[in-house]
Write a protein that holds these residues in place. Structure first.
Motif, mmCIF file in Angstrom:
data_model
loop_
_atom_site.group_PDB
_atom_site.id
_atom_site.type_symbol
_atom_site.label_atom_id
_atom_site.label_comp_id
_atom_site.label_asym_id
_atom_site.label_seq_id
_atom_site.Cartn_x
_atom_site.Cartn_y
_atom_site.Cartn_z
ATOM 1 N N ARG A 105 0.816 -1.223 0.000
ATOM 2 C CA ARG A 105 0.000 0.000 0.000
ATOM 3 C C ARG A 105 0.847 1.269 0.000
ATOM 4 N NH1 ARG A 105 -5.404 -1.160 0.938
ATOM 5 N NH2 ARG A 105 -5.801 -3.352 1.421
ATOM 6 N N PHE A 110 -19.467 8.930 -11.464
ATOM 7 C CA PHE A 110 -18.108 8.476 -11.128
ATOM 8 C C PHE A 110 -17.077 9.200 -12.004
ATOM 9 C CE2 PHE A 110 -14.438 5.663 -11.430
ATOM 10 C CZ PHE A 110 -14.266 5.222 -10.128
ATOM 11 N N ASN A 162 -15.078 13.610 -8.994
ATOM 12 C CA ASN A 162 -13.625 13.417 -9.184
ATOM 13 C C ASN A 162 -13.149 11.983 -8.941
ATOM 14 O OD1 ASN A 162 -12.710 15.949 -10.043
ATOM 15 N ND2 ASN A 162 -12.768 16.732 -7.938
ATOM 16 N N ARG A 175 -2.077 8.750 -2.501
ATOM 17 C CA ARG A 175 -2.917 9.878 -2.124
ATOM 18 C C ARG A 175 -3.418 9.712 -0.703
ATOM 19 N NH1 ARG A 175 -4.625 12.999 -6.720
ATOM 20 N NH2 ARG A 175 -3.876 11.874 -8.548
ATOM 21 N N LYS A 192 -1.435 3.837 -1.865
ATOM 22 C CA LYS A 192 -1.623 3.589 -3.298
ATOM 23 C C LYS A 192 -3.117 3.557 -3.599
ATOM 24 C CE LYS A 192 -0.659 -0.573 -4.886
ATOM 25 N NZ LYS A 192 0.204 -1.716 -5.237
ATOM 26 N N VAL A 193 -3.531 4.258 -4.641
ATOM 27 C CA VAL A 193 -4.942 4.233 -5.039
ATOM 28 C C VAL A 193 -5.286 2.797 -5.435
ATOM 29 C CG1 VAL A 193 -6.654 5.070 -6.701
ATOM 30 C CG2 VAL A 193 -4.878 6.631 -5.856
ATOM 31 N N PRO A 194 -6.260 2.164 -4.754
ATOM 32 C CA PRO A 194 -6.574 0.773 -5.086
ATOM 33 C C PRO A 194 -7.447 0.661 -6.336
ATOM 34 C CG PRO A 194 -7.852 1.487 -3.171
ATOM 35 C CD PRO A 194 -7.048 2.669 -3.614
ATOM 36 N N LEU A 252 -10.659 -0.657 -8.300
ATOM 37 C CA LEU A 252 -12.011 -0.896 -7.773
ATOM 38 C C LEU A 252 -12.658 -2.123 -8.422
ATOM 39 C CD1 LEU A 252 -13.318 2.784 -7.501
ATOM 40 C CD2 LEU A 252 -12.180 1.386 -5.762
ATOM 41 N N ILE A 255 -14.837 -4.764 -6.380
ATOM 42 C CA ILE A 255 -14.857 -4.064 -5.086
ATOM 43 C C ILE A 255 -15.982 -4.578 -4.169
ATOM 44 C CG2 ILE A 255 -16.278 -2.101 -5.917
ATOM 45 C CD1 ILE A 255 -13.253 -1.789 -3.596
ATOM 46 N N MET A 260 -10.491 0.113 2.787
ATOM 47 C CA MET A 260 -9.375 0.989 3.216
ATOM 48 C C MET A 260 -8.236 0.147 3.814
ATOM 49 S SD MET A 260 -10.599 3.750 2.100
ATOM 50 C CE MET A 260 -12.190 4.537 1.796
ATOM 51 N N LEU A 283 -19.890 -0.375 1.037
ATOM 52 C CA LEU A 283 -19.654 0.639 0.005
ATOM 53 C C LEU A 283 -20.372 1.937 0.366
ATOM 54 C CD1 LEU A 283 -19.766 -1.472 -3.284
ATOM 55 C CD2 LEU A 283 -17.813 -0.222 -2.332
ATOM 56 N N ILE A 331 -18.845 5.727 0.343
ATOM 57 C CA ILE A 331 -19.363 6.871 -0.435
ATOM 58 C C ILE A 331 -19.797 7.993 0.518
ATOM 59 C CG2 ILE A 331 -20.888 7.614 -2.326
ATOM 60 C CD1 ILE A 331 -19.197 5.220 -3.149
ATOM 61 N N TYR A 339 -16.750 9.990 1.238
ATOM 62 C CA TYR A 339 -16.402 10.927 0.162
ATOM 63 C C TYR A 339 -17.431 12.059 0.053
ATOM 64 C CZ TYR A 339 -12.690 7.887 -1.682
ATOM 65 O OH TYR A 339 -11.550 7.151 -1.845
ATOM 66 N N LEU A 399 -10.578 16.231 -2.943
ATOM 67 C CA LEU A 399 -11.704 15.790 -2.111
ATOM 68 C C LEU A 399 -12.408 16.990 -1.483
ATOM 69 C CD1 LEU A 399 -9.743 12.936 -0.379
ATOM 70 C CD2 LEU A 399 -11.505 12.636 -2.121
ATOM 71 N N LEU A 406 -20.464 0.563 -9.064
ATOM 72 C CA LEU A 406 -19.324 -0.186 -8.519
ATOM 73 C C LEU A 406 -19.608 -1.692 -8.519
ATOM 74 C CD1 LEU A 406 -18.226 2.178 -5.582
ATOM 75 C CD2 LEU A 406 -17.110 1.888 -7.806
HETATM 76 C C1 HEC Z 1 -7.596 11.887 -4.353
HETATM 77 C C2 HEC Z 1 -7.708 10.590 -4.939
HETATM 78 C C3 HEC Z 1 -9.026 9.840 -4.757
HETATM 79 C C4 HEC Z 1 -10.291 10.245 -5.104
HETATM 80 C C5 HEC Z 1 -10.708 11.557 -5.727
HETATM 81 C C6 HEC Z 1 -11.169 9.145 -4.783
HETATM 82 N N1 HEC Z 1 -10.472 8.115 -4.242
HETATM 83 FE FE1 HEC Z 1 -11.230 6.356 -3.630
HETATM 84 N N2 HEC Z 1 -9.441 5.867 -2.799
HETATM 85 C C7 HEC Z 1 -8.276 6.609 -2.912
HETATM 86 C C8 HEC Z 1 -7.248 6.016 -2.081
HETATM 87 C C9 HEC Z 1 -5.821 6.493 -1.914
HETATM 88 C C10 HEC Z 1 -7.845 4.904 -1.460
HETATM 89 C C11 HEC Z 1 -7.176 3.926 -0.470
HETATM 90 C C12 HEC Z 1 -7.174 4.494 0.923
HETATM 91 C C13 HEC Z 1 -6.708 3.511 1.954
HETATM 92 O O1 HEC Z 1 -6.198 2.452 1.614
HETATM 93 O O2 HEC Z 1 -6.856 3.795 3.143
HETATM 94 C C14 HEC Z 1 -9.226 4.839 -1.945
HETATM 95 C C15 HEC Z 1 -10.143 3.870 -1.573
HETATM 96 C C16 HEC Z 1 -11.394 3.722 -2.137
HETATM 97 C C17 HEC Z 1 -12.272 2.600 -1.931
HETATM 98 C C18 HEC Z 1 -11.953 1.396 -1.044
HETATM 99 C C19 HEC Z 1 -11.063 0.450 -1.810
HETATM 100 C C20 HEC Z 1 -10.537 -0.710 -1.044
HETATM 101 O O3 HEC Z 1 -10.173 -1.689 -1.688
HETATM 102 O O4 HEC Z 1 -10.473 -0.661 0.182
HETATM 103 C C21 HEC Z 1 -13.391 2.797 -2.679
HETATM 104 C C22 HEC Z 1 -14.586 1.882 -2.816
HETATM 105 C C23 HEC Z 1 -13.227 4.072 -3.347
HETATM 106 N N3 HEC Z 1 -12.010 4.619 -2.986
HETATM 107 C C24 HEC Z 1 -14.154 4.646 -4.184
HETATM 108 C C25 HEC Z 1 -14.081 5.968 -4.599
HETATM 109 C C26 HEC Z 1 -15.191 6.720 -5.154
HETATM 110 C C27 HEC Z 1 -16.557 6.129 -5.453
HETATM 111 C C28 HEC Z 1 -14.752 7.999 -5.340
HETATM 112 C C29 HEC Z 1 -15.541 9.192 -5.791
HETATM 113 C C30 HEC Z 1 -16.700 9.504 -4.957
HETATM 114 C C31 HEC Z 1 -13.352 8.030 -4.935
HETATM 115 N N4 HEC Z 1 -13.000 6.816 -4.468
HETATM 116 C C32 HEC Z 1 -12.543 9.161 -5.002
HETATM 117 C C33 HEC Z 1 -8.112 7.746 -3.663
HETATM 118 C C34 HEC Z 1 -9.152 8.497 -4.178
#
Ligand code: HEC
Ligand code: HEC
Length: 342
Positions: free
Chosen positions: A126, A220, A226, A242, A267-269, A271, A274, A281, A289, A293, A296, A309, A326
């Motif tokens: 991660r 999305f 975003n 991020r 690391k951005v995971p 989806l 999912i 997280m 889920l 949401i 966010y 964000l 999703l």
């Molecule tokens: C700024 C970048 C960013 C944006 C914008 C963003 N995400 Fe994420 N997202 C991440 C990161 C980084 C993680 C992992 C965080 C962690 O591991 O604690 C994550 C985790 C997730 C997860 C959980 C994944 C897992 O396997 O645990 C979901 C579902 C998700 N995001 C959906 C979304 C959705 C839907 C949106 C829009 C509403 C969104 N994200 C917007 C960066 C982003």
């Protein structure tokens, strides 16, 4: 049609006899192996091709050895757990625990990620500190709270087991070594490709999504949410690090860089699948889920969050639409693929 197939099959058989002049008995096996190899290395439409490292090209015998090792508790010091304990095929190679204990119930610290399409990641874990799948394998084997073992001793153990001796000889022409162990497991992992979800079928024009999922997809990909700025491309990640507004006290990438600007960056995971990889997280503290949401929608809760964000003002039905989108990333064919199961 049927006769033509048989005719083609015969021509192919005769051709192979002339080419390799091996016994007729071996031929169907060769054809079958070629089919399996093609299936295992095929990349879905719209996906990038997979780069196999120079020192680890795909072979079926390596893959078979890697698969056997993946499901075998022999790699843990007390024979109690395997890779599949935390990376279960029916859960898209993740598990359903927030964190999973290793040997002797030693508590884990992070949530087990899905191995879906892990071949495409440019680095692993991660915080991204591990450059290749081959090197990543050293971590669970050596970690005190995972297998609690040692790769050299693991190889010694495998050298005592006839089936492994034969399979290693077959795959590498050598006895078991750390090189062979890591190459075989990585070869298996590189084939865990998922690209047949309802979303993919929709993209190829082979099926359509519900109107709610389509609305969710539009949201999305919009500048209102975003989401796709970070979860971008065919694998729904740009692999950047991020801070997504959730701070559990885990310093994330800062552990690697010692730079406070990287605090709680992960690391951005991807989806993909999912729906199956709940909880969410890095510490598995989000149990649905909807909870993600909602997080966010509120704009994230950490002061150090990414500027992308912001509070989103999504209505309940919009949240439902994003969840339905999703869920369209769930690939039933992937999780029921017998090739990947024990
Ligand atoms: C700024 C970048 C960013 C944006 C914008 C963003 N995400 Fe994420 N997202 C991440 C990161 C980084 C993680 C992992 C965080 C962690 O591991 O604690 C994550 C985790 C997730 C997860 C959980 C994944 C897992 O396997 O645990 C979901 C579902 C998700 N995001 C959906 C979304 C959705 C839907 C949106 C829009 C509403 C969104 N994200 C917007 C960066 C982003
Ligand atoms: C006790 C549970 C557990 C076991 C056993 C385990 N893993 Fe993991 N795995 C994890 C966790 C937790 C992470 C995330 C670690 C991190 O990011 O700090 C992880 C991360 C990974 C990653 C990196 C994924 C990514 O997105 O970067 C790969 C690849 C992986 N494991 C493969 C394996 C293989 C192969 C085995 C067996 C040799 C194995 N794991 C055994 C829990 C486990």
């Amino acid at each position: 049609m049927y006769n033509k197939d048989i005719f083609n099959r015969i021509i192919l058989l005769v051709g192979l006899v002339l080419l390799f002049s091996c016994s007729k008995k071996d031929l169907p096996a060769i054809i079958e192996n070629e089919d399996i190899e093609a299936e295992l290395t095929r990349v879905p439409e719209g996906f990038e091709s997979i780069l196999y490292p120079e020192d680890n090209p795909f072979t079926l015998s390596k893959w078979e050895l890697g698969k056997k090792l993946f499901y075998d508790p022999v790699l843990s010091v007390d024979f109690s757990i395997s890779c599949a304990t935390c990376h279960k095929p029916e859960l898209a190679f993740s598990d359903d625990q927030a964190t999973t204990n290793g040997v002797e119930n030693r508590p884990g610290t992070r949530n087990s990620p899905s191995l879906t399409n892990v071949a495409y990641h440019p680095y692993y874990t991660r915080e991204g500190g591990v450059p290749t799948l081959e090197m990543q394998i050293l971590i669970p084997i050596q970690e005190h709270n995972e297998f609690g073992f040692n790769i050299v001793e693991a190889c010694e153990r495998l050298k005592e087991i006839t089936e492994y001796v034969e399979m290693t000889e077959d795959a590498f022409g050598t006895e078991m070594t750390p090189f062979a162990l890591t190459r075989a497991l990585a070869t298996f992992e590189r084939t865990l490709i998922s690209g047949n979800s309802p979303y993919d079928l929709h993209n190829r024009g082979d099926a359509s999504l519900s109107s709610s999922a389509l609305k969710g997809m539009t949201l999305f990909n919009s500048s209102k949410t975003n989401c796709s700025s970070c979860h971008s491309g065919f694998n729904f990640t740009d692999y950047s690090f991020r801070n997504n507004g959730y701070d559990s006290g885990d310093i994330g990438r800062m552990r690697l860089t010692l730079d406070s600007a990287d605090y709680a960056h992960f690391k951005v995971p991807s989806l993909r699948n999912i729906e199956l990889t709940v909880p969410y997280m890095h510490d598995g503290s989000f149990s649905s889920l909807r909870e993600v949401i909602n997080h966010y929608n509120a704009g994230g809760s950490s002061d150090l969050k990414d500027p992308l964000l912001q509070p989103l003002g999504l209505s309940d039905s919009e949240i439902g639409d994003i969840i339905n989108f999703l869920k369209s990333l769930t690939d039933q064919e992937f999780i029921s693929n017998k090739n990947f199961q024990e």
